[in-house]
Design an enzyme around this catalytic site. Structure first.
Site, PDB file in Angstrom:
ATOM      1  N   HIS A   1     -24.125  16.083  21.838  1.00 23.56           N
ATOM      2  CA  HIS A   1     -22.759  16.124  21.293  1.00 23.56           C
ATOM      3  C   HIS A   1     -22.740  15.503  19.900  1.00 23.56           C
ATOM      4  CE1 HIS A   1     -20.875  16.177  25.623  1.00 23.56           C
ATOM      5  NE2 HIS A   1     -21.783  17.119  25.431  1.00 23.56           N
TER       6      HIS A   1
ATOM      7  N   ASP B   1     -18.758  19.155  41.829  1.00 22.27           N
ATOM      8  CA  ASP B   1     -20.207  19.286  41.999  1.00 22.27           C
ATOM      9  C   ASP B   1     -20.562  18.983  43.447  1.00 22.27           C
ATOM     10  OD1 ASP B   1     -20.364  19.457  39.224  1.00 22.27           O
ATOM     11  OD2 ASP B   1     -20.918  17.346  38.984  1.00 22.27           O
TER      12      ASP B   1
ATOM     13  N   HIS C   1     -19.239  15.250  38.931  1.00 25.21           N
ATOM     14  CA  HIS C   1     -17.868  15.767  38.851  1.00 25.21           C
ATOM     15  C   HIS C   1     -17.433  16.009  40.295  1.00 25.21           C
ATOM     16  CE1 HIS C   1     -19.783  17.401  35.159  1.00 25.21           C
ATOM     17  NE2 HIS C   1     -18.608  17.212  34.582  1.00 25.21           N
TER      18      HIS C   1
HETATM   19  C1  XLS Z   1     -20.478  18.663  28.676  1.00 22.84           C
HETATM   20  C2  XLS Z   1     -20.443  17.254  29.065  1.00 22.84           C
HETATM   21  C3  XLS Z   1     -20.174  17.003  30.545  1.00 22.84           C
HETATM   22  C4  XLS Z   1     -19.771  15.582  30.764  1.00 22.84           C
HETATM   23  C5  XLS Z   1     -19.105  15.321  32.062  1.00 22.84           C
HETATM   24  O1  XLS Z   1     -20.906  19.036  27.598  1.00 22.84           O
HETATM   25  O2  XLS Z   1     -21.631  16.644  28.649  1.00 22.84           O
HETATM   26  O3  XLS Z   1     -21.285  17.352  31.299  1.00 22.84           O
HETATM   27  O4  XLS Z   1     -20.853  14.718  30.647  1.00 22.84           O
HETATM   28  O5  XLS Z   1     -17.960  16.086  32.239  1.00 22.84           O
HETATM   29 NI    NI Z   2     -22.219  14.692  29.158  1.00 27.19          NI
HETATM   30 NI    NI Z   3     -22.759  17.892  27.107  1.00 24.81          NI
END
Ligand code: XLS
Ligand code: NI
Ligand code: NI
Length: 458
Positions: A293, A126, A123
């Site tokens: 996710h 980061d 990001h």
């Molecule tokens: C958060 C996401 C994030 C994405 C990038 O849960 O996994 O880390 O991969 O913004």
């Molecule tokens: Ni991610």
């Molecule tokens: Ni994630």
């Protein structure tokens, strides 16, 4: 390069935690991580991940394109809602933002080189802390990007994808592209433009959109239709801008159902594919599927991969794992070979990832406080994928799996079934056929047999 052994690194790690500022080697006792095979007892060696080993026509290195996630590996110090960070990273001690960012980059590239990964992901913030104004932040990003560019050239490490953190800063508390206030939408646009510029400057191969706060906390105060249409407009503008600048890579949407919002618009793969198609993005966008996710959305990882593959949108993977008992995004490193083997079956049959790779979007536990633990975690993740790939390839090549699957659908290969698939039958034809053939035979699904075959090869 020096090769590590279990005892050697332990002694040196002590020294590591006391590394002085300006001393730009951080992982002192750890050398190049090598493939030593399954008989090796060296904790700092690969047992299954052999980058040059060819599986199904490609080397493991090519199949996986393993990447390190900058945020977890260099920035995440282990804070949770009940306590602060526990990890005193030696590269995170400088107070000057540029100095701190350079030291972090040094640590990143030392780690990448030693672990033997070809890629990293980040990001924008980061890389370097966000400044007080947009203009100052842009200058900071440009400066660290120039530094990273040199590091990439010197090491051969590449950028798998860049992204923008449009969810941490309090200004995004009501969303970024879906914010009810146009001023915030525009501010997010400016930030994404800068992140796209950084990604392109570093020859990033892809760009990711994860809409952490693109969703709602309560539908009562939300105009969902306007918010989603605005997100569609925003994604199109970002794509048009990058293409206009000559960006040839792929854009990925990373689905997630919730956290931090109650409901995120890019809920899962199927929902995100609809977003992509509804807003006319299908020629430029694919999906970045994250294991944890998928499970938060009550799907398996392999289900999400299959949904993406069916749409020709299996772009990239954020590798991690959830916890079977806890509900949240625990982002642990993958270790379940059986489950990853199911995923690798999907991957191999889909012909691999389109443009992306395997990014370890995973973090060591809060109480894993040795620098060595970061290595152990990535070694374990890479070995899990390697072992699973070998197993999946063997299942496809040597077992009865493919035949069994084919047999299950044999009725669509010839005769009226084949005509149905070819679109040559009408509903009346189905009626007539059923009248003539009586009650269909009972045919077992053989699930346990399929499961046993997988177990045999893992
Ligand atoms: C958060 C996401 C994030 C994405 C990038 O849960 O996994 O880390 O991969 O913004
Ligand atoms: Ni991610
Ligand atoms: Ni994630």
């Amino acid at each position: 390069m020096e090769k590590s052994t279990g005892t050697q690194h332990k002694i040196n790690l002590k020294h590591n935690s006391m590394a002085l500022l300006g001393d730009r080697t951080y992982f002192k006792g750890i050398g190049q991580i090598a493939y030593e095979g399954r008989e090796s007892d060296n904790p700092l060696a690969y047992k299954y991940y052999n980058p040059e080993h060819v599986v199904a026509g490609k080397t493991m290195r090519q199949h996986f394109k393993f990447a390190m996630a900058y945020w977890h590996t260099l920035c995440g110090t282990g804070g949770d809602p009940f306590g602060p960070g526990t990890k005193k990273f030696p590269w995170a001690q400088a107070t000057d933002p540029f100095r701190a960012a350079e030291e972090k980059a040094d640590a990143a590239f030392e780690f990448l080189t030693k672990i033997g990964f070809d890629y990293y992901c980040f990001h924008d913030f980061d890389l370097i802390d966000e400044a007080d104004t947009l203009a100052q932040s842009e200058k900071r990003i440009q400066k660290i990007v120039a530094y990273l560019k040199q590091k990439q050239e010197a090491s051969g490490v590449k950028l798998l994808w860049g992204t923008s953190n449009c969810f941490s800063n309090p200004r995004y508390m009501n969303g970024a592209a879906t914010n009810p206030n146009f001023d915030v939408v525009a501010r997010a646009g400016a930030q994404v433009k800068i992140a796209l510029d950084a990604t392109m400057e570093l020859n990033g191969e892809n760009y990711v959109f994860w809409g952490g706060r693109e969703g709602y906390m309560s539908l009562l105060n939300t105009n969902m239709k306007l918010e989603q249409d605005n997100m569609g407009r925003f994604l199109n503008m970002a794509k048009d801008y990058a293409r206009g600048q000559g960006f040839k890579g792929t854009f990925f949407i990373e689905p997630k159902p919730m956290e931090p919002t109650k409901h995120q618009y890019d809920f899962d793969a199927a929902t995100s594919i609809n977003t992509i198609r509804e807003y006319g993005l299908q020629d430029d966008f694919k999906l970045n599927i994250e294991v944890n996710h998928a499970t938060l959305a009550q799907h398996t990882f392999q289900h999400e991969l299959q949904v993406a593959a069916n749409a020709g949108m299996l772009g990239s993977i954020d590798a991690n794992r959830g916890d079977y008992q806890n509900g949240w995004d625990t982002d642990q490193f993958p270790n379940n070979v059986y489950e990853v083997t199911e995923a690798m079956l999907v991957l191999l049959k889909a012909g691999g990832l389109q443009g992306g790779g395997i990014n370890f979007d995973a973090k060591t536990r809060r109480n894993s406080t040795d620098l060595e633990d970061i290595f152990l975690a990535h070694i374990g993740g890479a070995d899990t994928f390697a072992k699973a790939l070998l197993a999946a390839d063997a299942v496809l090549r040597s077992s009865a799996y493919e035949d069994l699957l084919e047999k299950r659908y044999a009725s669509f290969k010839e005769g009226p079934g084949a005509n149905f698939v070819a679109g040559k039958l009408s509903f009346s034809d189905l009626y007539t056929y059923a009248q003539q053939h009586g009650e269909p035979d009972q045919i077992s699904g053989k699930q346990e047999l399929f499961e046993n075959i997988l177990n045999q090869y893992t």
